[in-house]
Design a protein around this motif. Structure first.
Motif, PDB file in Angstrom:
ATOM      1  N   LEU A 141     -19.975  -6.865  29.023  1.00  0.00           N
ATOM      2  CA  LEU A 141     -19.945  -5.831  28.042  1.00  0.00           C
ATOM      3  C   LEU A 141     -18.560  -6.094  27.319  1.00  0.00           C
ATOM      4  N   LEU A 142     -18.379  -5.984  25.861  1.00  0.00           N
ATOM      5  CA  LEU A 142     -17.254  -6.161  25.485  1.00  0.00           C
ATOM      6  C   LEU A 142     -16.917  -4.896  24.534  1.00  0.00           C
ATOM      7  N   LEU A 143     -15.880  -4.340  24.455  1.00  0.00           N
ATOM      8  CA  LEU A 143     -15.570  -3.193  23.704  1.00  0.00           C
ATOM      9  C   LEU A 143     -14.216  -3.437  22.852  1.00  0.00           C
ATOM     10  N   SER A 144     -14.631  -3.326  21.334  1.00  0.00           N
ATOM     11  CA  SER A 144     -13.437  -4.002  20.313  1.00  0.00           C
ATOM     12  C   SER A 144     -13.347  -3.152  19.271  1.00  0.00           C
ATOM     13  N   LYS A 145     -12.081  -3.390  18.604  1.00  0.00           N
ATOM     14  CA  LYS A 145     -11.991  -2.942  17.307  1.00  0.00           C
ATOM     15  C   LYS A 145     -10.653  -3.579  16.651  1.00  0.00           C
ATOM     16  N   SER A 146     -10.753  -3.619  15.192  1.00  0.00           N
ATOM     17  CA  SER A 146      -9.601  -4.479  14.684  1.00  0.00           C
ATOM     18  C   SER A 146      -9.213  -3.423  13.409  1.00  0.00           C
ATOM     19  N   PHE A 147      -7.773  -3.366  13.273  1.00  0.00           N
ATOM     20  CA  PHE A 147      -7.513  -2.594  12.065  1.00  0.00           C
ATOM     21  C   PHE A 147      -5.926  -3.086  11.587  1.00  0.00           C
ATOM     22  N   THR A 148      -5.537  -2.581  10.585  1.00  0.00           N
ATOM     23  CA  THR A 148      -4.273  -2.624  10.213  1.00  0.00           C
ATOM     24  C   THR A 148      -3.440  -1.420  10.305  1.00  0.00           C
ATOM     25  N   SER A 149      -2.144  -1.152  10.375  1.00  0.00           N
ATOM     26  CA  SER A 149      -1.357  -0.351  10.314  1.00  0.00           C
ATOM     27  C   SER A 149      -0.076  -0.533   9.742  1.00  0.00           C
ATOM     28  N   GLN A 150       0.637   0.737   9.170  1.00  0.00           N
ATOM     29  CA  GLN A 150       1.963   0.353   8.869  1.00  0.00           C
ATOM     30  C   GLN A 150       3.106   0.944   9.346  1.00  0.00           C
ATOM     31  N   THR A 151       4.357  -0.113   9.467  1.00  0.00           N
ATOM     32  CA  THR A 151       5.600   0.621  10.088  1.00  0.00           C
ATOM     33  C   THR A 151       5.945   1.557   9.179  1.00  0.00           C
ATOM     34  N   SER A 152       7.328   2.145   9.571  1.00  0.00           N
ATOM     35  CA  SER A 152       7.946   3.049   8.815  1.00  0.00           C
ATOM     36  C   SER A 152       8.358   2.345   7.632  1.00  0.00           C
ATOM     37  N   PRO A 153       8.697   3.226   6.498  1.00  0.00           N
ATOM     38  CA  PRO A 153       9.674   2.330   5.439  1.00  0.00           C
ATOM     39  C   PRO A 153      10.905   1.976   6.017  1.00  0.00           C
ATOM     40  N   VAL A 154      10.958   0.442   5.550  1.00  0.00           N
ATOM     41  CA  VAL A 154      11.787  -0.071   6.619  1.00  0.00           C
ATOM     42  C   VAL A 154      13.278   0.011   6.038  1.00  0.00           C
ATOM     43  N   ILE A 155      14.302   0.497   6.682  1.00  0.00           N
ATOM     44  CA  ILE A 155      15.854   0.850   6.309  1.00  0.00           C
ATOM     45  C   ILE A 155      16.425  -0.462   6.418  1.00  0.00           C
ATOM     46  N   GLN A 156      16.763  -0.891   5.174  1.00  0.00           N
ATOM     47  CA  GLN A 156      17.436  -2.157   5.155  1.00  0.00           C
ATOM     48  C   GLN A 156      18.953  -2.022   5.589  1.00  0.00           C
ATOM     49  N   PRO A 157      19.999  -3.150   5.930  1.00  0.00           N
ATOM     50  CA  PRO A 157      21.111  -3.076   6.231  1.00  0.00           C
ATOM     51  C   PRO A 157      21.889  -2.197   5.089  1.00  0.00           C
ATOM     52  N   GLY A 158      22.629  -1.449   4.993  1.00  0.00           N
ATOM     53  CA  GLY A 158      23.561  -0.751   4.045  1.00  0.00           C
ATOM     54  C   GLY A 158      22.709   0.543   3.819  1.00  0.00           C
ATOM     55  N   GLY A 159      21.468   0.788   4.241  1.00  0.00           N
ATOM     56  CA  GLY A 159      20.883   2.019   4.069  1.00  0.00           C
ATOM     57  C   GLY A 159      19.799   1.987   2.956  1.00  0.00           C
ATOM     58  N   VAL A 160      19.518   0.901   2.146  1.00  0.00           N
ATOM     59  CA  VAL A 160      18.377   0.927   1.411  1.00  0.00           C
ATOM     60  C   VAL A 160      17.145   1.086   2.120  1.00  0.00           C
ATOM     61  N   VAL A 161      15.993   1.860   1.553  1.00  0.00           N
ATOM     62  CA  VAL A 161      14.995   1.948   1.985  1.00  0.00           C
ATOM     63  C   VAL A 161      13.872   1.149   1.453  1.00  0.00           C
ATOM     64  N   GLY A 162      13.331   0.145   2.249  1.00  0.00           N
ATOM     65  CA  GLY A 162      12.266  -0.588   1.713  1.00  0.00           C
ATOM     66  C   GLY A 162      10.904  -0.239   1.792  1.00  0.00           C
ATOM     67  N   GLU A 163       9.779  -0.815   1.438  1.00  0.00           N
ATOM     68  CA  GLU A 163       8.445  -0.639   1.685  1.00  0.00           C
ATOM     69  C   GLU A 163       8.091  -0.904   3.187  1.00  0.00           C
ATOM     70  N   PRO A 164       7.075  -0.052   3.783  1.00  0.00           N
ATOM     71  CA  PRO A 164       6.672  -0.404   5.108  1.00  0.00           C
ATOM     72  C   PRO A 164       6.001  -1.983   5.111  1.00  0.00           C
ATOM     73  N   ILE A 165       5.916  -2.348   6.367  1.00  0.00           N
ATOM     74  CA  ILE A 165       5.214  -3.681   6.438  1.00  0.00           C
ATOM     75  C   ILE A 165       3.928  -3.414   7.526  1.00  0.00           C
ATOM     76  N   THR A 166       2.870  -3.967   6.886  1.00  0.00           N
ATOM     77  CA  THR A 166       1.710  -3.960   7.330  1.00  0.00           C
ATOM     78  C   THR A 166       1.327  -4.843   8.723  1.00  0.00           C
TER      79      THR A 166
END
Length: 704
Positions: free
Chosen positions: A480-505
């Motif tokens: 028997l196999l039990l499975s699932k696949s999905f995507t999630s997001q990181t936090s909005p990514v804080i760049q060097p210097g403090g600029v906030v970028g988009e989350p990464i999937t």
């Protein structure tokens, strides 16, 4: 002490408390320091200090954690303990408007003292009270040799394995699992994972992990409690998650000065970031131009909420998050292990500060939907080791941590243990022997210590209320196999210097297997719906909130450096339902008053000591009883600038239920892995679902 120029900060929460429910969004950002070169050899003559940075709110502590400093997990009523390695570190604090007090003026001397204690203990004691009898910290080679020796000594109870990715320096990551019929990894038992040495310098974590394995193996067949655990549960041990870093730290010749090239204090792995300047790229991990600063902090590299506050974007920082979510081979190893098993429980061992931490690791995530269960389990363990039971965010935000991926994505209940009170690897007799066994001077003296705490976690992990269960039938010749696949997001990514970028999937696939040897099966699994999407914990108010209390200011004004006291009483159910109590103290003019809250036993349960006016100390879910407010005249308080205060009470935040239900895909396959039948299974925590005959295809017209 640096002149007091504290940045304004908000209220602190020091009591063991629940996070009020919040919308399930990703964290906002506090700006980290811009990338800088690491400390240079010109600072090698700097006397490394342990200091208490005077920040008393969670938000202010998170700000400090984002500066790229060597931040510890130790919080006191006065602030957050930080290791300063250089004048550049002092400048970072000063430029941020922060002040500090020196806790240990010569930290390297303290470490040398502890090593002298270790040598004396090893000479004095032939065999310790530990299950293994060890008297010294393990090395990497010794740990791997012990794994093999345990497998030879207990062939039916131990299965060894090697995780798929080699490290940057080409080392393998070894692990082993303990249960009856250990080689049958598809037995459906609940799985508990024990991890050590994610951070290289945290030597006690390796020994605690190994000693628990010894306890289980030696106790099987002799101790009824342990025998039950070994029969009914599978415990997986990965004593050294970060073998490169641990080997460098443990085998380095100590310089005794905590400098950039004192490799004993290495925290990270050995990877070279793509952002590393060329002049710092050469050499080996234990001898290179960047010294101990080379590498990624693995406990900021897991993809869950990666890139947010409490981790650094600067390659040389001790909390560098890595070049991308899950970028490191060691992180990927643990993701693959956890994703391929139904890991229903996890303990990630760290040092130091006597804490048992649970998700969320970022305040704005909101309380987990399992918060009451989670908190109660944490309390059960801290009753044994004397540690503080709290959510991780109450220390400071830490994006990219182990459990903030494992819990929110898989549903397995994960905890961080911060072992011992005062150092990354204190004297062995204290940090390992006393802490594990519950002997003085450990906080768990007479209570069982971490040994008892681990046993309680193992027992809870067997309890069906802490996971989900699937039962049914399948021919013994099937799988028997039990499975699932999905995507999630990181936090909005804080760049060097403090600029906030988009989350990464990022993507995850969870796939585990069961061998139904007898035809009837029982499978301990995690809930089918990820906690990340299920909602957030909260509750409705059961009664009104207590009316605001005006604090009485005693006659006269204390001198600078002195304090005065007043009291107030919190009333509870059934009369009032107080989810929070805000103690607010303000004043006219430019004085500076600090506030400390004591419970009826004299314990400090809250404080506010910033430049804010008013100062606000917050108690979450405060217990009914009398409290004392200590108001200290830190600077400039006089009759014209005396304080006034009040206590405000707030209602609980409501529960958030998204209504989302996810399912597992349960498949029956033959010996050639050909899929014979599938069905979707929805199961919640604490629930048992009977799926019937899994391998029987539904008849036409059937709703199955």
């Amino acid at each position: 002490m640096v002149t007091r120029t504290r940045a304004a900060a908000t209220a602190v929460v020091l009591s063991g408390a629940l996070l009020a429910a919040a919308t399930p969004t990703f964290a906002g950002a506090s700006a980290p320091a811009a990338p800088t070169a690491p400390t240079t050899s010109a600072d090698d003559d700097y006397t490394t200090k342990l200091v208490t940075v005077e920040v008393t709110s969670q938000k202010a502590r998170t700000k400090v954690a984002g500066l790229g400093l060597d931040v510890t997990s130790k919080v006191t009523p006065k602030g957050l303990q930080v290791i300063l390695h250089s004048k550049a570190d002092e400048k970072k604090l000063r430029d941020a408007g922060l002040s500090w007090k020196v806790k240990d003026a010569d930290l390297a001397k303290t470490v040398r003292t502890n090593r002298a204690k270790d040598r004396a203990y090893d000479r004095r004691v032939t065999r310790s009270g530990l299950p293994s009898g060890r008297t010294t910290y393990r090395t990497l080679d010794e740990t791997n040799a012990e794994i093999d020796a345990l497998a030879r000594r207990y062939p039916g109870l131990v299965r060894t394995f090697t995780l798929p990715n080699r490290t940057v320096d080409g080392r393998t990551v070894r692990g082993f699992e303990v249960t009856t019929d250990a080689k049958n990894i598809e037995d459906g038992k609940p799985v508990l994972v024990m991890m050590g040495a994610i951070h290289a310098r945290e030597w006690p974590t390796v020994d605690h992990t190994m000693e628990f394995a010894y306890d289980l193996l030696q106790g099987y067949g002799r101790d009824a409690r342990i025998t039950k655990i070994v029969k009914n549960e599978r415990v997986i041990f990965v004593p050294v998650v970060n073998p490169d870093g641990f080997h460098v730290s443990r085998s380095a010749e100590p310089l005794g000065n905590f400098s950039q090239f004192d490799y004993e204090m290495k925290r990270k792995n050995c990877s070279i970031s793509s952002a590393t300047p060329e002049r710092f790229r050469g050499g080996t991990c234990d001898d290179n131009p960047a010294g101990r600063l080379r590498g990624t902090d693995l406990n900021r590299n897991f993809p869950g909420f990666w890139g947010g506050p409490g981790a650094s974007a600067t390659w040389s920082s001790d909390t560098f998050r890595g070049d991308g979510p899950g970028s490191e081979p060691e992180t990927d190893n643990m993701r693959k292990l956890i994703s391929s098993r139904q890991v229903t429980g996890l303990i990630s061992n760290h040092t130091y500060s006597n804490l048992v931490l649970r998700p969320p690791s970022i305040a704005s995530t909101g309380a987990s939907p399992d918060e009451p269960l989670y908190k109660a389990l944490g309390e059960s363990m801290t009753n044994a080791n004397g540690y503080t039971n709290q959510a991780s965010y109450q220390l400071y935000d830490t994006s990219g941590s182990t459990e903030d991926w494992s819990y929110w994505i898989t549903g397995g209940l994960g905890f961080t243990f911060e072992i011992s009170p005062n150092g990354f690897h204190e004297a062995y007799e204290d940090a390992v022997v006393a802490e594990y066994l519950g002997k003085a001077p450990a906080a768990g003296a007479g209570k069982g210590g971490n040994r008892e705490a681990y046993l309680r976690m193992a027992e809870a992990n067997m309890n069906p209320k802490y996971h989900s269960t699937i039962v049914g039938k399948a021919p013994a010749s099937r799988r028997l196999l039990l499975s699932k696949s999905f995507t999630s997001q990181t936090s909005p990514v804080i760049q060097p210097g403090g600029v906030v970028g988009e989350p990464i999937t990022y993507a995850d696939t969870l796939t585990s297997a069961l061998d139904p040897k007898t035809g009837n099966f029982r499978w301990a699994v995690n809930p089918s719906t990820r906690p990340l999407v299920a909602g957030r914990w909260g509750r409705d108010a059961l009664a009104p909130q207590q009316p605001t209390i005006t604090l009485t200011n005693p006659e006269g004004t204390p001198a600078v450096g002195q304090s005065e006291r007043t009291t107030f009483t919190i009333e509870g159910m059934p009369k009032y339902d107080n989810a929070k109590a805000e103690v607010r103290v303000g004043w006219p003019g430019g004085a500076d008053w600090d506030v400390y809250i004591l419970d009826a036993d004299g314990n400090t349960v809250g404080s506010a000591a910033s430049l804010a006016n008013p100062e606000v100390a917050v108690l979450i879910d405060p217990k009914p009883g009398q409290y004392t407010v200590v108001v200290e005249n830190y600077e400039g308080g006089n009759a014209a600038e005396d304080w006034t205060g009040e206590v405000r009470f707030l209602a609980p935040d409501p529960k958030i239920e998204t209504g989302i239900k996810e399912s597992w895909t349960l498949s029956c396959v033959d010996k050639r892995d050909r899929v014979l039948a599938t069905r979707e299974v929805v199961v919640d925590r604490g629930q048992t679902v009977d799926v019937g005959n899994v391998c029987q295809k539904p008849k036409k017209g059937s709703k199955k």
